[in-house]
Enzyme design. Sequence first.
Site: not given
Length: 429
Positions: A125, A174, A197, A205
């Site tokens: 992301g 992501g 992360e 995530d």
Amino acid sequence: MRKSSENQDTSHTVGKIINLKDQEDEKEERMRRLKISNISRYFNDLRALSQHRTSSSLTDDLCNQVLVEGKANSRMAILNRPSALNALNTNMGAKLNKLFKAWENDPNIGFVSMKGSGRAFCAGGDIVSLYHFMNQGKLEECKDFFRTLYSFIYLLGTHLKPHVAILNGVTMGGGAGVSIPGTFRVACGKTVFATPETLIGFHPDAGASFYLSHLPGHLGEFLALTGAKLNGAEMMACGLATHYSVSEKLPLIEEELGKLVTDDPSVIEACLEKYSDLVYPDKNSVIHRIDIVDKCFGLDTVEEIIDSLESEASLINDPWCGSTLRLLKEASPLSLKVSLRSIREGRFQTFDECLVREYRMSLQGVSRLISGDFYEGVRARMVDRDIAPKWSPPSLEQVSEDMVDHYFSPLSESELDLELPTKLREAFN
């Protein structure tokens, strides 16, 4: 004469000790610089190039961030932000949602595929944009980003037509989220997978708590907590990839896929296997240390994991233990505890349940009500790039159970959960 000789011997010995100490200090300094350099390079790949654009060119850019190639009986989505290693933003998530819904309803399309432009599939992301949203107090934009991206990931994971992801290059965070839930993942010699992360004060995530928790043994906990990288051969070995081909064959795979007129996964699989190569992880791979991984990362707490690794490091002469400990000690203490619990819960939840929970956790991260670690981590790694995040709390001992619990608590009554069409699209375990 004898005393003079003894003095010379003593002087010589002291000199050797000092010299050895200087060499050790120099070696330690080189290792420190190398570690900082590696971590810096690790995140520099995720950083978008800042460029001035006019409003008209920005509009054109938004339209071209996801390109489409039409084939005989299929469609390919191309993530097209090469300067940012195809990092996903809200605009890209919305376009992917629109495209995949339309393709699913088109009887002339048998299957779909995805690849990235340039030297990456997708670096994750666009967390630098999230950082700026947080800095400007634009939390609604942050929520919209997560809601849009997670909704697409659920659509991909429940898509009625086969999906092929060609993982040519960086595939992180992501980027794994928009590929691993699909039917087929083709890795190659240039593939680099990671969920880094915790090193930026966040949690794995985009569906990571589902697919990491289903890896062999406790490899998922290892990857989630350390952010360690896997290559294409390692992805194939643990099941993150379904096929492996040398990079030079990828154009041939694309060409052959483009000729197929089918919606049959077995036909697509036969095409991919035609160009697949047999590959094994090298002797330094974590795959060959799965016994140590299970022994250490299967323990109940982060503290126990670290203690166990330190005990292993003292018993066996394996640099892997030391490098793993360094990664854990670079990470946010709060993120380590939150991420460990996330993976453990993911083992007993469906795909949609994991995404809904991760949405809650992500909103807690950007709200900064419990900790500003995500904001601080992005600042240190990707904005100011001093590689010196000031975590809060700064140690595992200071991370309370209440802090961790808060990340897993329901959102406030005024805050809606992530709404996924589970009544229309079947979730899976």
